[in-house]
Write a protein that holds these residues in place. Structure first.
Motif, PDB file in Angstrom:
ATOM      1  N   ARG A   1       4.384  -5.185  13.437  1.00 57.79           N
ATOM      2  CA  ARG A   1       3.064  -4.667  13.052  1.00 57.79           C
ATOM      3  C   ARG A   1       3.179  -3.660  11.913  1.00 57.79           C
ATOM      4  N   GLU A   2       4.160  -2.777  11.995  1.00 62.40           N
ATOM      5  CA  GLU A   2       4.363  -1.798  10.925  1.00 62.40           C
ATOM      6  C   GLU A   2       4.786  -2.478   9.626  1.00 62.40           C
TER       7      GLU A   2
ATOM      8  N   ASN B   1       4.066  -5.526   8.633  1.00 62.93           N
ATOM      9  CA  ASN B   1       2.892  -6.202   8.064  1.00 62.93           C
ATOM     10  C   ASN B   1       1.952  -5.205   7.400  1.00 62.93           C
ATOM     11  N   TYR B   2       1.886  -3.999   7.956  1.00 61.44           N
ATOM     12  CA  TYR B   2       0.995  -2.983   7.386  1.00 61.44           C
ATOM     13  C   TYR B   2       1.510  -2.482   6.033  1.00 61.44           C
ATOM     14  N   VAL B   3       2.796  -2.113   5.970  1.00 56.78           N
ATOM     15  CA  VAL B   3       3.319  -1.519   4.736  1.00 56.78           C
ATOM     16  C   VAL B   3       3.501  -2.548   3.624  1.00 56.78           C
TER      17      VAL B   3
ATOM     18  N   LYS C   1       1.357  -4.367   2.451  1.00 53.55           N
ATOM     19  CA  LYS C   1       0.138  -4.377   1.645  1.00 53.55           C
ATOM     20  C   LYS C   1       0.160  -3.310   0.547  1.00 53.55           C
ATOM     21  N   TYR C   2       1.119  -2.417   0.597  1.00 56.36           N
ATOM     22  CA  TYR C   2       1.158  -1.285  -0.325  1.00 56.36           C
ATOM     23  C   TYR C   2       2.233  -1.499  -1.391  1.00 56.36           C
TER      24      TYR C   2
ATOM     25  N   ALA D   1       3.292   4.541   2.275  1.00 52.86           N
ATOM     26  CA  ALA D   1       2.637   3.898   3.413  1.00 52.86           C
ATOM     27  C   ALA D   1       3.282   4.322   4.728  1.00 52.86           C
TER      28      ALA D   1
ATOM     29  N   LEU E   1       1.621   6.257   8.033  1.00 50.84           N
ATOM     30  CA  LEU E   1       1.766   5.914   9.446  1.00 50.84           C
ATOM     31  C   LEU E   1       2.259   7.126  10.248  1.00 50.84           C
TER      32      LEU E   1
ATOM     33  N   ARG F   1      -0.806   9.258  10.897  1.00 48.64           N
ATOM     34  CA  ARG F   1      -1.667   8.686  11.929  1.00 48.64           C
ATOM     35  C   ARG F   1      -1.083   8.885  13.311  1.00 48.64           C
TER      36      ARG F   1
END
Length: 305
Positions: free
Chosen positions: A143-144, A146-148, A150-151, A157, A161, A164
């Motif tokens: 999940r992490e 896939n998130y980073v 995008k940057y 990024a 996280l 957050r």
């Protein structure tokens, strides 16, 4: 970077082997013209290259000092990253201490600390213009990742996280407002260090200074055989080669030091530093560290302290 073993002779002179070959051929041609064909009027007073050599020495000394300052600043910044990474992990482990630790809290700590180790690798790889996500799958969740992805700036990024997760810890009551501020200050220090590294990486050494210095060096090498030919005879050739090699190596040294994130044996060993950080953080989590991983250095031919 401190080396335990000497740099190979071939590596040092391999950087200037073509220039040295050209200088040797050029000196030989001057020698042949003077002694074989009788062009005696081509010699010049030795004071001419001496004056030029003095000026050139000052220019090269300035360049070398500026290059070393950039290299040392990069190493100092990464020293601060080591300290702040340890401090952040210590804060996460101690400030979130609870009399009734839950599985969710333990998962939070492990995720946060491993993500910090991943941040160190990602920052070093992005500074070297390589894949910032390479090898991070063992430290980040899917999940992490896939998130980073995008940057464009993966280290930024990962810090997002971090922020957050700190907010999540506050909402769950694992930390209070004062502890949140302390953690956020440590994140700000890491962000500052990242910005300083990017400044060094993106601020190039003035091209005009490099160009003028190089032209001055070439002019000095061109004049040198004519100043030595009258008194040294055939020995002028190896002497010109030796003097030229010295100046060329000093110039190359300055060029190498001015770019400390170019993935060369002379740059800041960011991968080795990140490996040390990962080892320390894993030990904070009481995880078994694989000693074989420490053999993975920036450049296998060279061993750093």
């Amino acid at each position: 970077m401190l080396l335990k073993k000497n740099i190979p002779f071939g590596y040092v002179f391999g950087k200037i082997k073509y220039e040295i070959l050209m200088v040797a051929v050029y000196s030989m041609l001057v020698n042949i013209l003077y002694y074989q064909y009788g062009y005696k009027n081509i010699s010049i007073p030795i004071a001419v290259p001496m004056v030029l050599g003095t000026v050139l020495s000052l220019l090269l000394a300035f360049r070398s000092n500026q290059g070393y300052d950039r290299w040392w600043e990069a190493r100092t910044i990464w020293g601060a990253i080591v300290n702040d990474s340890r401090s952040l992990s210590r804060q996460i482990l101690t400030l979130t201490a609870s009399d009734y630790p839950s599985e969710e809290l333990e998962s939070f700590r492990e995720r946060f600390i491993k993500r910090q180790a991943a941040w160190c690798y990602s920052l070093g790889q992005s500074l070297r213009k390589t894949d910032p996500l390479k090898g991070l799958e063992r430290l980040l969740s899917r999940r992490e990742l896939n998130y980073v992805m995008k940057y464009d700036n993966v280290p930024a990024a990962l810090l997002l996280l971090h922020g957050r997760d700190i907010k999540l810890a506050l909402e769950n009551g694992w930390i209070n407002n004062y502890q949140q501020v302390s953690l956020d200050q440590t994140l700000s220090k890491l962000c500052d260090s990242m910005g300083k590294c990017e400044r060094i990486k993106n601020t190039i050494f003035p091209a005009t200074y490099s160009l003028y210095t190089h032209f001055t060096l070439l002019f000095f090498i061109v004049l040198l055989p004519f100043a030595l030919i009258d008194s040294l005879g055939f020995m002028e050739i190896p002497l010109v080669v030796a003097i030229s090699a010295s100046f060329l190596l000093i110039e190359r040294m300055g060029i190498s030091l001015q770019d400390p994130f170019e993935n060369k044996p002379t740059d800041t060993p960011v991968t080795t530093i990140a490996r040390t950080i990962e080892r320390d953080l894993r030990q904070m989590l009481h995880e078994q560290h694989d000693p074989q991983q420490e053999e993975v250095l920036d450049h296998p031919k060279y061993y750093v302290l």
